[in-house]
Design a protein around this motif. Structure first.
Motif, short mmCIF file in Angstrom:
data_model
loop_
_atom_site.label_atom_id
_atom_site.label_comp_id
_atom_site.label_asym_id
_atom_site.label_seq_id
_atom_site.Cartn_x
_atom_site.Cartn_y
_atom_site.Cartn_z
N THR A 62 3.26 0.60 3.17
CA THR A 62 3.14 -0.62 3.96
C THR A 62 3.35 -1.83 3.05
O THR A 62 2.79 -1.88 1.95
CB THR A 62 1.74 -0.72 4.60
N VAL A 107 -3.82 4.10 -1.76
CA VAL A 107 -4.90 4.64 -0.92
C VAL A 107 -4.45 6.06 -0.56
O VAL A 107 -3.53 6.24 0.25
CB VAL A 107 -5.08 3.80 0.37
N VAL A 125 0.86 -1.19 0.00
CA VAL A 125 0.00 0.00 0.00
C VAL A 125 0.89 1.23 0.00
O VAL A 125 1.85 1.28 0.78
CB VAL A 125 -0.86 0.09 1.29
N TRP A 169 -1.08 -5.84 -7.11
CA TRP A 169 -0.44 -6.11 -5.81
C TRP A 169 -0.02 -4.81 -5.13
O TRP A 169 0.27 -4.80 -3.95
CB TRP A 169 0.77 -7.06 -5.99
N GLU A 173 0.48 5.48 0.46
CA GLU A 173 -0.54 6.39 0.96
C GLU A 173 -0.58 7.71 0.20
O GLU A 173 -1.23 8.67 0.63
CB GLU A 173 -0.32 6.62 2.46
#
Lengths: 194, 194
Positions: free
Chosen positions: A84, A76, A49, A72, A51
């Motif tokens: 992450t 966000v 992830v 994959w 950000e």
């Protein structure tokens, strides 16, 4: 100092080639990827992830198997310069972020992340040099539990042909495709060239 | 047959290395990129739109200067297997899509895009062979005018430090960062590892 399998300057070139410029954000992103990876159990099959959509996705795409196109890597947008890596089966992972508490010794990095001066007044060479010297010293890593349900890409539905544009689209989107529902970024579409 | 600067099989390897598998969607995406590029005036400085997050972003990232991280590649999820390359200053561009009217001779490609059979029943080698033989024959290109305002990344605001998580974030997001506003995909965040 290495970033992934690359020597620092070599990674700068890899970044320049993929991203168009040796952006400091991707160099920092590379250090963040390594830090997260080192804190995961070896052999973990991970997803990622980021950000923010700015720069960080390219660091992950260059240094891990996770890409936007293979799903994959998830973006966000929380507006934070953080990433992450997490076990794709359990959701257990490591989050790494730029830690303002640790920036006092690194004024050029601090100026860059907090946008304390206009880009034209930044000293690029000094910034890169500080990043290289600092390594992980201005970053913090934390264990984290990811909500897998929120991040898992939905299985695609059946495919219909849209009655308006005559193109294939997921039937879950309704009686016509999203483009024909008004979400399109196009003003005018011309006739077929071929 | 070439895709970008690569010979067909060489591009399959480039895709495998970046994306993890030689996904048919990216091979098709590569042919689409070439078709759009050839229809643009040479020397056009272009940005890209892909209309699905699946596979297509990786074709664009491998074959053009546009990446997710540098912002020149925009993902607008309309659920269609289509992409547009457009002049970043005028918004004039070329959109290429898979054209169901042209699929009659290419049953394996038709089966793939319309999901007519489960993935396990697809004949991968036959699909790749049809893609290689068909080239651009199942694609259509159209001139298009993009709404630049809709696609231009907003200039980032000043940076604050979030009073809740203590991380930098764009002040435009409000009194706290989006992560602390409840948009976070994390269930539990542990203490600092370092």
């Amino acid at each position: 100092m290495h970033i992934g399998k690359y020597e620092f300057n070599e990674f700068m070139e890899v970044v320049r080639s993929f991203h168009g410029s040796p952006a400091p954000g991707i160099i920092i992103g590379g250090i963040m990827v390594d830090m997260a990876r080192d804190a995961l159990p070896p052999e973990t099959i991970f997803d990622a992830v980021v950000e923010t959509p700015k720069c960080l996705p390219d660091a992950v795409q260059l240094l891990t198997p996770c890409t936007v196109g293979n799903g994959w890597l998830k973006i966000v947008n929380l507006g934070r310069y953080a990433l992450t890596l997490y076990d794709k089966y359990t959701g257990e992972g490591i989050r790494v972020f730029i830690d303002p508490r640790k920036l006092a010794n690194w004024d050029e990095i601090q100026g860059w992340i907090l946008k304390l001066k206009p880009k034209k007044d930044q000293d690029f060479d000094r910034l890169i040099s500080q990043i290289k010297t600092a390594g992980r010293e201005f970053l913090t890593a934390r264990p984290i539990q990811v909500n897998l349900e929120q991040l898992t890409r939905k299985r695609m539905s059946d495919i219909n042909v849209c009655p308006i544009c005559n193109e294939p689209y997921p039937s879950d989107d309704g009686a016509a495709c999203r483009g024909c529902h008004g979400d399109s970024p196009y003003v005018v579409e011309g006739g077929d060239l071929t």
